[in-house]
Write a protein that holds these residues in place. Structure first.
Motif, PDB file in Angstrom:
ATOM      1  N   GLU A   1     -16.311   7.839   1.332  1.00 34.53           N
ATOM      2  CA  GLU A   1     -17.195   7.522   2.606  1.00 34.53           C
ATOM      3  C   GLU A   1     -18.001   8.921   2.645  1.00 34.53           C
ATOM      4  O   GLU A   1     -17.521  10.066   2.831  1.00 34.53           O
ATOM      5  CB  GLU A   1     -16.227   7.287   3.714  1.00 34.53           C
ATOM      6  CG  GLU A   1     -15.392   5.903   3.455  1.00 34.53           C
ATOM      7  CD  GLU A   1     -14.548   5.743   4.767  1.00 34.53           C
ATOM      8  OE1 GLU A   1     -15.030   6.141   5.921  1.00 34.53           O
ATOM      9  OE2 GLU A   1     -13.326   5.170   4.745  1.00 34.53           O
TER      10      GLU A   1
ATOM     11  N   TYR B   1     -17.085  13.970  12.215  1.00 35.22           N
ATOM     12  CA  TYR B   1     -17.030  13.073  11.193  1.00 35.22           C
ATOM     13  C   TYR B   1     -15.783  13.279  10.492  1.00 35.22           C
ATOM     14  O   TYR B   1     -14.827  12.173  10.534  1.00 35.22           O
ATOM     15  CB  TYR B   1     -18.331  13.193  10.208  1.00 35.22           C
ATOM     16  CG  TYR B   1     -19.578  12.838  10.714  1.00 35.22           C
ATOM     17  CD1 TYR B   1     -19.778  12.045  11.743  1.00 35.22           C
ATOM     18  CD2 TYR B   1     -20.332  13.860  11.041  1.00 35.22           C
ATOM     19  CE1 TYR B   1     -21.121  11.905  12.365  1.00 35.22           C
ATOM     20  CE2 TYR B   1     -21.754  13.730  11.264  1.00 35.22           C
ATOM     21  CZ  TYR B   1     -22.042  12.637  12.073  1.00 35.22           C
ATOM     22  OH  TYR B   1     -23.278  12.717  12.908  1.00 35.22           O
TER      23      TYR B   1
ATOM     24  N   TRP C   1     -12.296  10.698  10.923  1.00 35.78           N
ATOM     25  CA  TRP C   1     -11.683  10.192   9.768  1.00 35.78           C
ATOM     26  C   TRP C   1     -10.349  10.168   9.472  1.00 35.78           C
ATOM     27  O   TRP C   1      -9.650   9.316   9.122  1.00 35.78           O
ATOM     28  CB  TRP C   1     -12.747  10.441   8.627  1.00 35.78           C
ATOM     29  CG  TRP C   1     -12.435   9.582   7.481  1.00 35.78           C
ATOM     30  CD1 TRP C   1     -12.948   8.482   6.976  1.00 35.78           C
ATOM     31  CD2 TRP C   1     -11.492  10.123   6.211  1.00 35.78           C
ATOM     32  NE1 TRP C   1     -12.199   8.035   5.777  1.00 35.78           N
ATOM     33  CE2 TRP C   1     -11.589   9.079   5.240  1.00 35.78           C
ATOM     34  CE3 TRP C   1     -10.663  11.297   6.101  1.00 35.78           C
ATOM     35  CZ2 TRP C   1     -10.876   9.308   4.226  1.00 35.78           C
ATOM     36  CZ3 TRP C   1      -9.986  11.248   5.149  1.00 35.78           C
ATOM     37  CH2 TRP C   1      -9.970  10.415   4.019  1.00 35.78           C
TER      38      TRP C   1
END
Length: 415
Positions: free
Chosen positions: A125, A163, A167
């Motif tokens: 990702e 981010y 995650w």
């Protein structure tokens, strides 16, 4: 969840830059309940990077790499991880568009190697880079979570906060963050503090006690895991109260601030100002104070009275007190007292602090290295002088003396 941080870059091993990224990431992971068990630094070498990943995989649930995501041939982190986990590198189109637009805006042709910054592992990702060009990577492979972040802190920090941390949290079965209380001490050494708390340190369990020391200050961090801040406070408060009962006179703050900031805050709260006269510290005390933003609200100024001529000419210390066979000398209780009182009178401050002594490496006035006098004069009170015997090299003695001066002023402000 156990984590390992791998900082990539030969420049780190050579000491050309300091690895501040590991410190920042460790703090951020602690906030979400992830313990960092190991930190590794590895150069830009394929085989050593592979070996670092192999070792980390055997002892960590999440591996966070920083550095090596740039456009040059020694930026190898994505290539090495792709080979390690058996995945191809593919182009992340939004990142490639961003790179091309940046070069177009500058009106210069794009060097082909810049496209490397838009590569990501095929089953990973992307982690957006809001302040740079290299896209980050988040990947779970065979039960291990990998996060690749850029090396420059201005790129790494926002990517990690915005981010990478969310995650990682999404991969955790349960989130039980770490909560901490930091107690800052001055006027007491690390060994003395540990001796006073040794039974608590030896009996620590779920709530841990970790001492940290640097010149002139000591810190104790109390840490526990809890599902909420309220539960953490219930666990931490009794221990903090016990510590304060034993050594509370040396606690100057319950947060991670320097002693000089605590002193300036207290002065500002009381509407008081400070001036300093420095001999052996050579301006270090003033430097510590003025490094704190907003210090002008409480710090009036200072005089570096390094020579007897300046002590006499600017601060009116009689030469017969400074020099002569029967004179107390520049390094004396009498001179420390006059320096503090005279700088107070000269500047119109509420407190005057002086430091005079022998920083070394040799004796002065026949007095030993490390002998220091700190004077504290108050506009509405008496002048006190503290005699100290410092140890260490010249730099250490100067810093310890400056911190000692701040501590004695802090005690005065709280008396």
């Amino acid at each position: 969840m156990r984590a390992e941080i791998i900082a990539v870059g030969t420049e780190l091993l050579m000491g050309q830059i300091v690895n501040t990224n590991a410190q920042y990431i460790s703090r951020g992971l602690a906030d979400i309940g992830v313990g960092v068990y190991f930190q590794t630094v590895v150069g830009d070498n394929v085989q050593r990077m592979k070996e670092s990943l192999r070792i980390a995989k055997g002892r960590a649930d999440v591996i966070i790499c920083t550095g090596g995501l740039g456009p040059t041939q020694d930026d190898l982190t994505k290539d090495v991880l792709a080979e390690t986990v058996g995945q191809r590198l593919v182009m992340h189109a939004p990142s490639m568009d961003k790179i091309e637009q940046m070069f177009q805006a500058r009106g210069v042709p794009m060097v082909e190697s810049n496209a490397r910054q838009a590569l990501m592992l095929e089953h990973s990702e992307p982690l957006a880079n809001d302040t740079g060009l290299a896209v980050g990577v988040a990947l779970t492979h065979e039960g291990t979570h990998y996060v690749l972040l850029p090396g420059p802190p201005k790129e790494m920090k926002p990517m990690f906060d915005r981010y990478a941390k969310p995650w990682i949290v999404s991969r955790m079965e349960s989130v039980q963050p770490l909560y901490s209380v930091m107690l800052k001490f001055a006027g007491i050494g690390e060994s003395q503090l540990e001796h006073a708390l040794i039974d608590l340190i030896e009996a620590q369990g779920d709530t841990t006690i970790a001492p940290y020391a640097k010149e002139g200050e000591v810190a104790i961090r109390l840490t526990t895991r809890a599902v909420s801040e309220a539960e953490a406070q219930t666990k931490l408060q009794p221990l903090e109260a016990d510590i304060r009962r034993r050594v509370g006179e040396y606690v100057y703050a319950a947060e991670d601030i320097a002693l000089e900031e605590a002193v300036l805050r207290r002065l500002a709260d009381q509407g008081r100002t400070l001036a300093v006269a420095e001999s052996c510290t050579g301006g270090l005390l003033s430097d510590l104070l003025t490094n704190i933003p907003g210090s002008s609200a409480a710090f009036a100024g200072g005089i570096i009275c390094y020579t007897n001529r300046v002590k006499h000419g600017l601060l009116n210390v009689p030469m017969e007190q400074l020099e002569g066979v029967e004179a107390p000398g520049a390094i004396s209780e009498e001179t420390a007292r006059m320096l503090a009182e005279q700088v107070l009178a000269l500047t119109g401050a509420d407190y005057g602090v002086s430091v005079t002594g022998v920083a070394g490496p040799g004796e002065s006035e026949g007095k030993p290295v490390g002998l220091v006098y700190v004077g504290v004069a108050a506009r509405d009170g008496e002048t006190t002088v503290k005699q100290l015997q410092q140890f260490g090299n010249r730099e250490t003695i100067k810093l310890r003396s400056a911190k000692s001066a701040l501590y004695h002023l802090w005690k005065r402000l709280n008396s």
